[in-house]
Structures are given as C-alpha cells and as structure tokens.
Design a protein around this motif. Structure first.
Motif, PDB file in Angstrom:
ATOM      1  N   THR A   1     -16.725  71.177 119.667  1.00 37.82           N
ATOM      2  CA  THR A   1     -15.276  71.375 119.759  1.00 37.82           C
ATOM      3  C   THR A   1     -14.780  70.247 120.286  1.00 37.82           C
ATOM      4  N   ARG A   2     -14.054  68.935 119.541  1.00 40.26           N
ATOM      5  CA  ARG A   2     -13.247  68.186 120.161  1.00 40.26           C
ATOM      6  C   ARG A   2     -11.875  68.134 120.841  1.00 40.26           C
ATOM      7  N   THR A   3     -11.895  67.775 122.118  1.00 39.39           N
ATOM      8  CA  THR A   3     -10.945  66.851 122.369  1.00 39.39           C
ATOM      9  C   THR A   3     -10.381  65.159 122.713  1.00 39.39           C
ATOM     10  N   THR A   4      -9.310  65.048 123.697  1.00 36.98           N
ATOM     11  CA  THR A   4      -9.096  63.718 123.297  1.00 36.98           C
ATOM     12  C   THR A   4     -10.516  62.899 124.413  1.00 36.98           C
ATOM     13  N   ARG A   5     -10.207  64.170 125.657  1.00 37.72           N
ATOM     14  CA  ARG A   5     -10.981  63.809 126.253  1.00 37.72           C
ATOM     15  C   ARG A   5     -12.526  64.257 126.365  1.00 37.72           C
ATOM     16  N   SER A   6     -12.989  65.474 126.019  1.00 40.06           N
ATOM     17  CA  SER A   6     -14.492  65.790 125.947  1.00 40.06           C
ATOM     18  C   SER A   6     -14.610  66.096 124.467  1.00 40.06           C
ATOM     19  N   VAL A   7     -16.091  66.809 124.591  1.00 41.46           N
ATOM     20  CA  VAL A   7     -16.748  66.529 123.576  1.00 41.46           C
ATOM     21  C   VAL A   7     -17.753  68.451 124.022  1.00 41.46           C
ATOM     22  N   SER A   8     -17.673  69.247 122.946  1.00 41.90           N
ATOM     23  CA  SER A   8     -18.610  70.869 123.826  1.00 41.90           C
ATOM     24  C   SER A   8     -19.125  71.220 122.461  1.00 41.90           C
ATOM     25  N   LEU A   9     -20.443  71.531 122.558  1.00 43.68           N
ATOM     26  CA  LEU A   9     -20.766  72.540 122.016  1.00 43.68           C
ATOM     27  C   LEU A   9     -19.956  74.255 121.406  1.00 43.68           C
ATOM     28  N   THR A  10     -20.229  74.341 120.223  1.00 48.09           N
ATOM     29  CA  THR A  10     -19.344  75.726 119.602  1.00 48.09           C
ATOM     30  C   THR A  10     -20.843  76.605 120.077  1.00 48.09           C
ATOM     31  N   ALA A  11     -20.930  77.778 119.583  1.00 50.43           N
ATOM     32  CA  ALA A  11     -22.350  78.630 120.059  1.00 50.43           C
ATOM     33  C   ALA A  11     -22.950  78.294 118.816  1.00 50.43           C
ATOM     34  N   ALA A  12     -22.526  77.703 117.456  1.00 50.50           N
ATOM     35  CA  ALA A  12     -23.423  77.437 116.824  1.00 50.50           C
ATOM     36  C   ALA A  12     -24.176  76.542 116.910  1.00 50.50           C
ATOM     37  N   GLY A  13     -23.385  75.282 117.794  1.00 51.68           N
ATOM     38  CA  GLY A  13     -24.167  74.379 118.358  1.00 51.68           C
ATOM     39  C   GLY A  13     -25.285  74.280 119.504  1.00 51.68           C
ATOM     40  N   GLU A  14     -24.950  75.216 119.875  1.00 50.81           N
ATOM     41  CA  GLU A  14     -25.732  75.544 121.293  1.00 50.81           C
ATOM     42  C   GLU A  14     -26.841  75.973 120.431  1.00 50.81           C
ATOM     43  N   ARG A  15     -26.708  77.064 119.069  1.00 49.59           N
ATOM     44  CA  ARG A  15     -28.055  77.369 118.619  1.00 49.59           C
ATOM     45  C   ARG A  15     -28.794  76.290 118.639  1.00 49.59           C
ATOM     46  N   LEU A  16     -28.294  74.763 117.487  1.00 44.83           N
ATOM     47  CA  LEU A  16     -29.159  74.361 116.538  1.00 44.83           C
ATOM     48  C   LEU A  16     -29.677  73.882 117.792  1.00 44.83           C
TER      49      LEU A  16
END
Length: 295
Positions: free
Chosen positions: A51-66
């Motif tokens: 999940t990308r915003t102009t200020r941060s990047v975070s993992l989705t549930a799928a990203g955390e699993r991967l």
C-alpha cells in the motif's frame, strides 16, 4: 524465473526498508525501475502486495505473507554466498555494523584499520547513530552497545574496557558558579541534556552511592543528540556536560575542563559487539570479531 527472482528481491528490499527511496539505494537501482519491478510482480501475481502513499509504504496482508515466506530464504542464500569466501585464499565480503559515532571514532576504526590494510577484499559499512537499531530487521551483521543493554539471545563480545561517566565544565564556568558537591546540587546549574534517539526523551544523569544509585533530571539551555558538540559547548563555558570520560579526551588532564563529582561515578560494563547467536560467521566477519575483541 529470472525475472521473478529479481522482482522478489526488489519486493523484499522495499518491504524491509519501508521506502522505495531507501530500497533503491540499497539495491543500487533507480527508484522508477524499482517501482516498475514491484508493479510487474503484482500484475503477474494479480494481487496487491504494498500500500503506497506519498509518505509511506506498508505491506498488505498478502505482502506480509509473501515476506514471511521468502525473506529468510534470501538471507540464507546470502549467508551461503558469504561462506563460499572461505574457499578463497583471503577473506572477502562486506561487514555491516551499527554503532554510536563515538564508538566508531574511539574503538572500531583504530582496531579495524589493520584489517583494511591487510585484506583489500574486506569492506566495512558503518551506520553511526545513537539510535538502537534492530540488527536483524535492518540486516546488520552486528551492533555495538553497552554490555547491560544487550538482549539475552545475542552473542556479546567485549571490545573495550569498563567505562566511567564524568561531569565536567570549563574553569570559566566554575568561576561564575559554585562547584557541585553532590549530584543534587546539579539542579542549580546550567547542565547540558542529551536527547535519546531510542526513546525521544532526555537522558537522566545516573550516579553511584554506597546507599544506592542516584538519578538526577537536570535542566539547562542546551540539548544535544551528539556528544562531540556537547564537549565543544563545555569548553566554551556554556555549562556542565555528563559523558563517558573518554569523550572529553585530554581536556580534563590539560585543565581546559574541570571534572566534578568524580567520587560518584563508578565503573560500569563497557562496549560490546553483539550479533545473533544463530548467525554463521563468514571469514570476513570472524576477522572483525577477532580484531575487536578486548584482549
């Protein structure tokens, strides 16, 4: 398969750094190329990983699993590649260490300089910061901390002698203010505070006494997050500084600074190099540990 592996490596870097900019710098690629690689991976998997915003990047549930599934496998591959250097005539590779700036200046560089001269294929990367970095998450080979602040699951190697704190100010300062006789007297002085990078709070000055430790919250006009500038301010007569005595160099012995409350400052465990107990040391890392170990 080659494209997938490259893109997966890019994903792991972004996930761990939490930033496309930092991950691009770590991988040595441009930010647009890195963004394109992640987009391509998401399109092939048909699922969003970040999940990308102009200020941060975070993992989705799928990203955390991967990340949980593949992150450690890349670490294992990297560790095995490091171990292959044992088959070379001379050790090679990069060793990454996080430490405070004063530790880098006073201990690490003097002790590790001979390694750099003797082993040209050994590279050292230092992260000089007062923050307590997570060496596993941030992928450092080792860190340096005081002996009583290291987690129990780490291997800790002493790299310096015991330390003592010292409170000191210039003779000019003490010509204008009385010399403190007890730690409690410091509340009437202009004392320099240290902002702790790990907590964001101000360091509480800690002293020793036969009846137990004495902690004093001091006040003053100056707040620093580095020790070198605090020494400069003390030399300029701007207040009392409280640091490990080695930080003052020869200024106390030469009379440029006057030490006070020395009887209240007992020795305590010095600096230790620490690293995960499960880490399989590469030849280059073993060289560093042996060079730093306090003899």
């Amino acid at each position: 398969m080659k494209r997938n592996l490259n893109d997966l490596l890019s994903f792991v870097a972004v996930a761990r750094e939490g930033s496309f900019t930092r991950a691009a710098g770590f991988l040595g690629v441009t930010q647009p190329a890195l963004s394109q690689a992640i987009t391509g991976l998401e399109n092939r998997l048909q699922i969003r990983l970040l999940t990308r915003t102009t200020r941060s990047v975070s993992l989705t549930a799928a990203g955390e699993r991967l990340l949980a599934a593949i992150g450690h496998r890349f670490d294992e591959i990297e560790a095995e590649l490091d171990m292959l250097t044992a088959l070379r005539d001379k050790p090679a590779g990069t060793v990454r260490i996080t430490c405070a700036p004063n530790v880098l200046h006073n201990i690490l560089l003097p002790k590790l300089a001979p390694i750099l001269r003797e082993y040209p294929d050994v590279n050292l990367e230092f992260d000089a910061s007062h923050a307590f970095r997570n060496i596993v998450v941030d992928r450092f080979d080792a860190g340096v901390r005081l002996g009583d602040t290291i987690d129990k699951d780490m291997i800790a190697v002493p790299i310096g002698p015991p330390l003592r704190m010292a409170a000191a100010a210039s003779p000019d300062y003490f010509s204008r203010y009385p010399i403190p006789q007890t730690p409690q007297d410091l509340v009437h002085h202009n004392c320099m505070n240290m902002r702790m990078a790990s907590t964001g709070g101000l360091y509480v000055w800690e002293f020793d006494h036969p009846d137990g430790p004495v902690n004093v919250r001091v006040n003053g006009q100056l707040i620093f997050n580095t020790s070198a500038h605090m020494v400069d301010a003390a030399l300029a007569g701007l207040g009392i500084a409280f640091l490990p005595e080695e930080e003052f160099g020869d200024h106390i012995a030469d009379g440029r600074l006057t030490r006070v409350l020395e009887a209240w400052c007992d020795p305590f465990p010095g600096y230790y190099l620490y690293y995960p107990s499960r880490k399989q040391p590469s030849p280059a890392f073993s060289l560093v540990v042996d060079a730093l170990r306090e003899k």
